[in-house]
Write a protein that holds these residues in place. Sequence first.
Motif, PDB file in Angstrom:
ATOM      1  N   SER A 101       0.840  -1.202   0.000  1.00 35.24           N
ATOM      2  CA  SER A 101       0.000   0.000   0.000  1.00 35.24           C
ATOM      3  C   SER A 101       0.875   1.253   0.000  1.00 35.24           C
ATOM      4  CB  SER A 101      -0.949   0.006   1.207  1.00 35.24           C
ATOM      5  OG  SER A 101      -0.223   0.026   2.419  1.00 35.24           O
ATOM      6  N   TRP A 141       0.360  -2.044   4.597  1.00 35.56           N
ATOM      7  CA  TRP A 141      -0.097  -3.388   4.258  1.00 35.56           C
ATOM      8  C   TRP A 141       0.659  -3.934   3.060  1.00 35.56           C
ATOM      9  CZ3 TRP A 141      -3.281  -5.441   7.727  1.00 35.56           C
ATOM     10  CH2 TRP A 141      -4.060  -4.573   8.502  1.00 35.56           C
ATOM     11  N   VAL A 175      -0.029  -7.088   0.112  1.00 31.65           N
ATOM     12  CA  VAL A 175      -0.896  -8.145  -0.411  1.00 31.65           C
ATOM     13  C   VAL A 175      -0.050  -9.077  -1.264  1.00 31.65           C
ATOM     14  CG1 VAL A 175      -2.854  -8.707  -1.894  1.00 31.65           C
ATOM     15  CG2 VAL A 175      -2.969  -6.713  -0.390  1.00 31.65           C
ATOM     16  N   ALA A 185      -3.464 -10.595   2.739  1.00 35.31           N
ATOM     17  CA  ALA A 185      -2.838  -9.354   3.213  1.00 35.31           C
ATOM     18  C   ALA A 185      -2.263  -9.595   4.594  1.00 35.31           C
ATOM     19  CB  ALA A 185      -3.878  -8.243   3.283  1.00 35.31           C
ATOM     20  N   TRP A 227      -3.871  -0.997  -5.218  1.00 40.71           N
ATOM     21  CA  TRP A 227      -4.338  -0.225  -4.086  1.00 40.71           C
ATOM     22  C   TRP A 227      -5.002   1.055  -4.577  1.00 40.71           C
ATOM     23  CZ3 TRP A 227      -4.466  -1.797   0.849  1.00 40.71           C
ATOM     24  CH2 TRP A 227      -3.693  -2.908   1.199  1.00 40.71           C
ATOM     25  N   PHE A 237      -8.324  -2.032  -1.466  1.00 41.32           N
ATOM     26  CA  PHE A 237      -7.567  -2.830  -2.426  1.00 41.32           C
ATOM     27  C   PHE A 237      -8.535  -3.390  -3.467  1.00 41.32           C
ATOM     28  CE2 PHE A 237      -5.206  -6.681  -3.788  1.00 41.32           C
ATOM     29  CZ  PHE A 237      -4.038  -6.057  -4.205  1.00 41.32           C
ATOM     30  N   PRO A 289      -8.316  -4.458   3.615  1.00 41.09           N
ATOM     31  CA  PRO A 289      -7.554  -5.385   4.459  1.00 41.09           C
ATOM     32  C   PRO A 289      -7.623  -5.031   5.936  1.00 41.09           C
ATOM     33  CG  PRO A 289      -6.308  -4.876   2.496  1.00 41.09           C
ATOM     34  CD  PRO A 289      -7.524  -3.975   2.479  1.00 41.09           C
TER      35      PRO A 289
END
Length: 427
Positions: free
Chosen positions: A269, A274, A276, A290, A324, A329, A350
């Motif tokens: 992100s 975060w 993923v 995530a 993102w 997301f 997330p």
Amino acid sequence: MKVHPCGHVARLGPKLMCRHLMGEDGLSHDYVHLLTGRGMEYHLCCEDCDKARADGVEPELLEACEGCVERIDDPDNRALVGWRGEPEIPRRPEPFDAVPFRTELPRRLREPVDFAAVAGEDRPVWMVLTDDGRIMRFDADTGDFAVLGRVRLPSETGRAWNGGELRRRLHVAPRGDFAAVVRDYGRHGAVVDLATGKTVMKLDGGDYRCDTVPFSLAFTEHEGRTVVVHRTDWNRVDATDPATGELLTDRTLDKESSLDYFHGALHVSADGRWIVDDGWVWAPVGIPYAWDLRAWLSGEPRVAEEGLTRLAYRDYHWDGPMAWAGDAFAIAGIGPDDIALLDGVVLVHPGNGDDSPVNVFPGPRGALFGDARRLYSAGPDGLEVWDPFTGERTAAVPGFVPARHHPGARELAAVSGPVMERLRLPA
Ligand SMILES: [Zn+2]
Ligand SMILES: [Zn+2]
């Protein structure tokens, strides 16, 4: 009270269905979604009725109770085999004051293998990977360029599982101090210090089904230093400080604590909170997970195994477009299975800790890019601009199909032969 055609006296369900999906036998049929053209509304019919439909016989669609509709159209039923018809795409046209323009590439940068943004620069500074492995810094506004390093990866042969080619991919740290060249659907990669041009890390993601995923790699910043997140085996990722070689995610994984998960493409992100991971598990099922990147880098190395939030669960499908948009997301494709994915986006958060979508909307096709307010899709007909929180299409730029996003300079770009085509995103 009224008895519905399904035989129940109960609250009316939100969808119509063919007779064959009702009753005991209903769950034995595969079925399709019949879009009505009103928003994302659809009804249900069994596979036989769908085949008859293709021959011009419209299925008889009947009312059913809520329970009967939910029983069939449950993601856990996994019997959905397709969407028919077209959804309605909501539009809310907004001024989008942006016209693509062309920048000629210097001769030595033409037909690059890949290019990537120096995301932390507010100028359109890119890194370009040339066929002979050179990494060039390129200022698209001034045309200035410089060779910063050169990477030769061990040779690999074979093909990607989806029939594609093994290909080199360039990743660049936000502040442009390090870059990585990896081989997607392959095993090897390397991290280069762009101040010295020296290779500082050799990456080996292992050879167990590495042909199924782009090489897991992402740069981020943590406590003022550049960090590289990278695959160290099919079921393990680690984070390293490339300036010192320090491993930030030291942990022992035994049979109990390790995952049966093939790590895939990584998406960090914009705020670095975060990460993923677009990987998969045997069946095969694509499951983007995530986890809290900041916690992982701050002394909780088991978060990457024990703190995972599942964002989707799709049979035979991973390695698709994702991006993102602020702290939400966007995952391309609506549906539970590779054969039943409608063009569109599922938006998840997330931070909510589960995969219940905050929005689902039809329309976006192709690569996705996002910023705090908008989502951009690079479909075959060109760029489309979306409000991800309402699902409305707000603008389009026909014919412009970008491949990369420069968040700092707020540009989208594509490279074709001797030309970089660019678009400055309005504020
Ligand atoms: Zn039927
Ligand atoms: Zn019923």
